[in-house]
Design an enzyme around this catalytic site. Structure first.
Site, PDB file in Angstrom:
ATOM      1  N   ASP A   2       1.214   9.012  -8.141  1.00 56.70           N
ATOM      2  CA  ASP A   2       2.264   8.104  -7.726  1.00 56.70           C
ATOM      3  C   ASP A   2       2.174   8.045  -6.216  1.00 56.70           C
ATOM      4  OD1 ASP A   2       4.453   6.392  -8.626  1.00 56.70           O
ATOM      5  OD2 ASP A   2       5.709   7.672  -7.388  1.00 56.70           O
ATOM      6  N   SER A   3       2.085   6.842  -5.702  1.00 59.83           N
ATOM      7  CA  SER A   3       1.849   6.724  -4.273  1.00 59.83           C
ATOM      8  C   SER A   3       2.621   5.546  -3.709  1.00 59.83           C
ATOM      9  CB  SER A   3       0.348   6.548  -3.992  1.00 59.83           C
ATOM     10  OG  SER A   3      -0.172   5.447  -4.701  1.00 59.83           O
ATOM     11  N   ARG A  38      -4.700   9.618  -0.878  1.00 63.17           N
ATOM     12  CA  ARG A  38      -5.185   9.884  -2.233  1.00 63.17           C
ATOM     13  C   ARG A  38      -6.297  10.918  -2.211  1.00 63.17           C
ATOM     14  NH1 ARG A  38      -5.030   4.974  -3.563  1.00 63.17           N
ATOM     15  NH2 ARG A  38      -2.934   5.101  -4.404  1.00 63.17           N
ATOM     16  N   TYR A  55      -0.470  -2.032   0.409  1.00 61.79           N
ATOM     17  CA  TYR A  55      -0.011  -2.132   1.798  1.00 61.79           C
ATOM     18  C   TYR A  55      -1.132  -1.887   2.813  1.00 61.79           C
ATOM     19  CZ  TYR A  55       4.738  -1.931  -0.138  1.00 61.79           C
ATOM     20  OH  TYR A  55       5.895  -2.188  -0.835  1.00 61.79           O
ATOM     21  N   ASN A 103      -4.320   0.082 -13.051  1.00 60.31           N
ATOM     22  CA  ASN A 103      -4.861  -0.488 -11.822  1.00 60.31           C
ATOM     23  C   ASN A 103      -6.350  -0.126 -11.706  1.00 60.31           C
ATOM     24  OD1 ASN A 103      -5.598  -1.106  -9.167  1.00 60.31           O
ATOM     25  ND2 ASN A 103      -3.609  -0.540  -8.333  1.00 60.31           N
ATOM     26  N   PRO A 104      -7.265  -1.100 -11.897  1.00 56.34           N
ATOM     27  CA  PRO A 104      -8.696  -0.772 -11.846  1.00 56.34           C
ATOM     28  C   PRO A 104      -9.140  -0.290 -10.476  1.00 56.34           C
ATOM     29  CG  PRO A 104      -8.369  -3.158 -11.896  1.00 56.34           C
ATOM     30  CD  PRO A 104      -7.032  -2.535 -12.154  1.00 56.34           C
TER      31      PRO A 104
END
Length: 205
Positions: free
Chosen positions: A82-83, A191, A163, A24-25
């Site tokens: 991981d989120s 994050r 989200y 995921n950039p």
């Protein structure tokens, strides 16, 4: 696990190269903004290898699975996270299944399903959760961050990803995460909290 280059960190052009276990950039860009001031001299590079099977039952377990795979494949120190979003009225769902909630891995599908499942619910309390992991030749570290808020009735804003358009952080004056600037989001997000704690532990180790 220091960042002096003496414990497995590879010196590249005067910097320290660390692989980020994601395709995921957006995450790579976000982590570079967050970690740049916290770990000066570290260059984050995306992982272009196959994605491992994330069969852990917690955010922490899945973050470590990804970081281990990237480290083993490249030989470089690896970062991973991981989120996802955890909603109280749904028993913590989508949780670790956030990215695959609708079964399509499409962010819009996930968002629409979550709103549908919350239709009629008065308790819309939720939290963004992030587990941040570091793996190198010396061992493993993992930290967790949570960003508390509620789920909006409909998407708002043009920024962010995932989200963000339906998450209303408690510390954002009623705005959705997707309505925050990158700097505003970086300063308070799940994050940020997870990787700030992880960076502190890396510096101490």
């Amino acid at each position: 696990m220091s960042i002096t280059g003496s414990t497995g960190l590879e010196l590249i052009g005067g910097g320290l190269q660390v692989v980020v276990a994601t395709h995921n950039p957006h995450k790579v860009e976000e982590l570079q903004r967050i970690l740049g001031p916290l770990l000066p001299g570290v260059e984050l590079v995306p992982d272009d290898g196959p994605e491992p099977v994330e069969d852990g039952d917690t955010f922490e377990a899945n973050a470590l699975i990804k970081a281990r795979a990237a480290h083993e494949r490249t030989g470089l120190p690896a970062l991973a996270d991981d989120s996802g979003i955890s909603v109280d009225a749904l028993g913590g769902a989508p949780g670790i299944h956030s990215a695959r909630y609708a079964g399509t891995r499409d962010a819009q599908d996930n968002l629409e399903l979550l709103l549908a499942n919350l239709a009629g619910q008065t308790d819309r309390t939720a939290r963004f959760v992030c587990a941040a992991a570091w793996v190198d030749a010396d061992g493993e570290l993992v930290e967790r961050g949570e960003w508390v808020g509620t789920v909006a009735d409909a998407p708002r804003g043009e920024g962010g990803f995932g989200y963000d358009p339906i998450f209303l952080p408690a510390d954002a004056d009623g705005r959705a995460a997707a309505e925050l600037s990158a700097d505003e989001k970086d300063a308070r997000s799940h994050r940020r909290l997870a990787f700030e704690a992880l960076a502190a532990r890396i510096q101490r180790a």
